[in-house]
Write an enzyme that holds these catalytic residues in place. Structure first.
Site, short mmCIF file in Angstrom:
data_model
loop_
_atom_site.label_atom_id
_atom_site.label_comp_id
_atom_site.label_asym_id
_atom_site.label_seq_id
_atom_site.Cartn_x
_atom_site.Cartn_y
_atom_site.Cartn_z
N SER A 15 0.83 -1.20 0.00
CA SER A 15 0.00 0.00 0.00
C SER A 15 0.86 1.25 0.00
O SER A 15 1.61 1.51 0.95
CB SER A 15 -0.92 0.01 1.22
OG SER A 15 -1.59 1.24 1.29
N HIS A 40 -0.62 -1.01 -4.35
CA HIS A 40 -1.99 -0.74 -3.93
C HIS A 40 -2.15 0.76 -3.66
O HIS A 40 -1.35 1.37 -2.95
CB HIS A 40 -2.28 -1.53 -2.65
CG HIS A 40 -3.72 -1.55 -2.25
ND1 HIS A 40 -4.65 -2.34 -2.87
CD2 HIS A 40 -4.38 -0.88 -1.28
CE1 HIS A 40 -5.84 -2.17 -2.29
NE2 HIS A 40 -5.70 -1.27 -1.32
N ASP A 42 -4.61 3.54 -2.20
CA ASP A 42 -5.78 3.79 -1.36
C ASP A 42 -6.29 5.21 -1.56
O ASP A 42 -5.64 6.18 -1.17
CB ASP A 42 -5.42 3.61 0.12
CG ASP A 42 -5.24 2.14 0.48
OD1 ASP A 42 -6.18 1.35 0.27
OD2 ASP A 42 -4.15 1.78 0.97
N MET A 44 -9.09 7.94 -0.61
CA MET A 44 -10.07 8.25 0.44
C MET A 44 -10.56 9.68 0.28
O MET A 44 -9.77 10.59 0.03
CB MET A 44 -9.45 8.08 1.82
CG MET A 44 -8.78 6.75 2.06
SD MET A 44 -8.00 6.70 3.70
CE MET A 44 -7.01 5.22 3.55
N HIS A 73 -7.96 1.14 -4.86
CA HIS A 73 -9.09 0.89 -3.97
C HIS A 73 -9.79 2.22 -3.72
O HIS A 73 -9.24 3.11 -3.07
CB HIS A 73 -8.58 0.28 -2.65
CG HIS A 73 -9.65 0.03 -1.65
ND1 HIS A 73 -9.37 -0.32 -0.33
CD2 HIS A 73 -11.01 0.04 -1.74
CE1 HIS A 73 -10.50 -0.48 0.32
NE2 HIS A 73 -11.51 -0.26 -0.51
N MET A 75 -12.18 4.22 -1.87
CA MET A 75 -12.97 4.40 -0.65
C MET A 75 -13.62 5.77 -0.72
O MET A 75 -13.31 6.69 0.04
CB MET A 75 -12.07 4.26 0.58
CG MET A 75 -11.62 2.84 0.82
SD MET A 75 -10.32 2.71 2.08
CE MET A 75 -8.87 2.99 1.06
N MET A 144 -11.82 -6.68 3.69
CA MET A 144 -11.18 -5.71 4.58
C MET A 144 -11.07 -6.30 5.98
O MET A 144 -12.05 -6.75 6.55
CB MET A 144 -12.00 -4.42 4.63
CG MET A 144 -11.96 -3.59 3.35
SD MET A 144 -10.28 -3.03 2.93
CE MET A 144 -9.87 -2.03 4.37
N GLY A 149 -9.89 3.53 6.28
CA GLY A 149 -9.73 4.95 6.57
C GLY A 149 -8.36 5.32 7.07
O GLY A 149 -7.90 6.43 6.83
N GLY A 151 -4.17 3.77 7.96
CA GLY A 151 -3.18 2.72 7.95
C GLY A 151 -2.73 2.38 9.35
O GLY A 151 -3.00 3.11 10.31
N ASP A 182 -6.84 -6.89 3.11
CA ASP A 182 -6.19 -5.61 3.39
C ASP A 182 -6.56 -5.14 4.79
O ASP A 182 -7.74 -5.05 5.14
CB ASP A 182 -6.65 -4.58 2.35
CG ASP A 182 -6.00 -3.21 2.54
OD1 ASP A 182 -5.09 -3.08 3.38
OD2 ASP A 182 -6.42 -2.27 1.84
N GLY A 183 -5.53 -4.84 5.59
CA GLY A 183 -5.75 -4.27 6.91
C GLY A 183 -5.04 -5.06 7.99
O GLY A 183 -5.46 -6.18 8.31
N GLY A 184 -3.97 -4.53 8.51
CA GLY A 184 -3.24 -5.22 9.56
C GLY A 184 -2.55 -6.48 9.11
O GLY A 184 -2.21 -7.34 9.92
N GLY A 204 0.89 -2.24 4.17
CA GLY A 204 1.50 -0.92 4.08
C GLY A 204 2.59 -0.73 5.10
O GLY A 204 3.78 -0.79 4.79
N SER A 205 2.18 -0.54 6.36
CA SER A 205 3.14 -0.30 7.43
C SER A 205 4.12 -1.45 7.58
O SER A 205 5.31 -1.23 7.86
CB SER A 205 2.39 -0.09 8.75
OG SER A 205 1.50 1.00 8.67
N ALA A 206 3.65 -2.67 7.39
CA ALA A 206 4.52 -3.84 7.57
C ALA A 206 5.62 -3.90 6.52
O ALA A 206 6.64 -4.56 6.73
CB ALA A 206 3.68 -5.13 7.52
#
Length: 229
Positions: A15, A40, A42, A44, A73, A75, A144, A149, A151, A182-184, A204-206
């Site tokens: 992401s 990816h 995102d 928003m 994606h 959103m 999801m 909304g 990261g 997607d998410g965590g 993303g963060s990972a």
């Protein structure tokens, strides 16, 4: 259920929301050099989700900087208004939220008419049955595993069972659609998600927040996914 060993290799879709935008081109080059095929994006709008990220100019810049598959994606409320614009800006595929439009089947059809791959997704609190009517019409289903909304959120554990359910539904209709999560998502839970049926993981963060940078983050996922063999 389709044997996991018979499926294509898992796709990692980092992401860009978590990348260093002052080095966007370099970050994308790092991903490609690490063997990542997708990025990816995102989007928003501050209405569908309580955050504003970025839109068409960033996607267009990423497109100019890289030939990675741009996995967008949306959103945003009433995504139909902007599908053509995102296609023009460089999206290869667009995923829309079932909650964001009154006409999800029409939105999916519009994406395909633009020559792009169509995806559908839904929030963790939305019943999975909401996407079932369009499963045969999409190229990607996104489960999801956080509320969209922001990261860096914690993975919602019940999402694993939702992945299993969607995997079963896709197999029942013989769909080759990607099953994305997607998410965590981290290297620590990647294996469980793939065993549940996921074929495509967004992180993303990972990845971008890993010690050693994005290349090290990708390598951690590749090592975890190699255990599938």
């Amino acid at each position: 259920m389709t044997d996991a060993a018979a499926r294509p290799p898992v796709i990692l879709s980092p992401s860009l929301l978590a990348c260093d935008f002052t080095r966007l081109g370099e970050e994308l080059a790092t991903l490609k050099n690490a063997g990542v095929p997708w990025a990816h994006v995102d989007v928003m709008d501050g209405q569908f989700v309580p955050n504003i990220s970025f839109g068409l100019p960033i996607l267009a810049a990423a497109r100019r900087a890289s030939d990675l598959y741009m996995d967008v994606h949306l959103m945003i409320e009433q995504p139909e208004r902007f599908l053509h614009d995102f296609a023009e800006a460089g999206a290869d595929g667009m995923t829309v939220q079932v909650e964001s439009t009154r006409h999800i089947h029409r939105a999916v059809g519009q994406i395909r008419e633009l020559g792009k791959r169509a995806g559908v997704t839904l929030n963790p609190g939305t019943p999975l049955e909401m996407i079932r009517p369009v499963l045969a019409d999409v190229d990607l289903v996104l489960v999801m595993s956080v509320n969209p909304g922001f990261g860096g959120q914690k993975f919602i554990g019940s999402s694993v069972e939702r992945v299993r359910t969607v995997r079963r539904w896709l197999d029942e209709i013989g769909s080759a659609a990607e099953l994305q999560v997607d998410g965590g998502v981290t290297a620590a839970n990647a294996r469980e998600l793939v065993e549940a049926g996921a074929t495509n993981l967004v992180a993303g963060s990972a990845i971008f927040g890993a010690a050693g940078g994005a290349a090290a983050g990708v390598q951690a996922f590749q090592a975890a996914l190699a255990e599938q063999a």
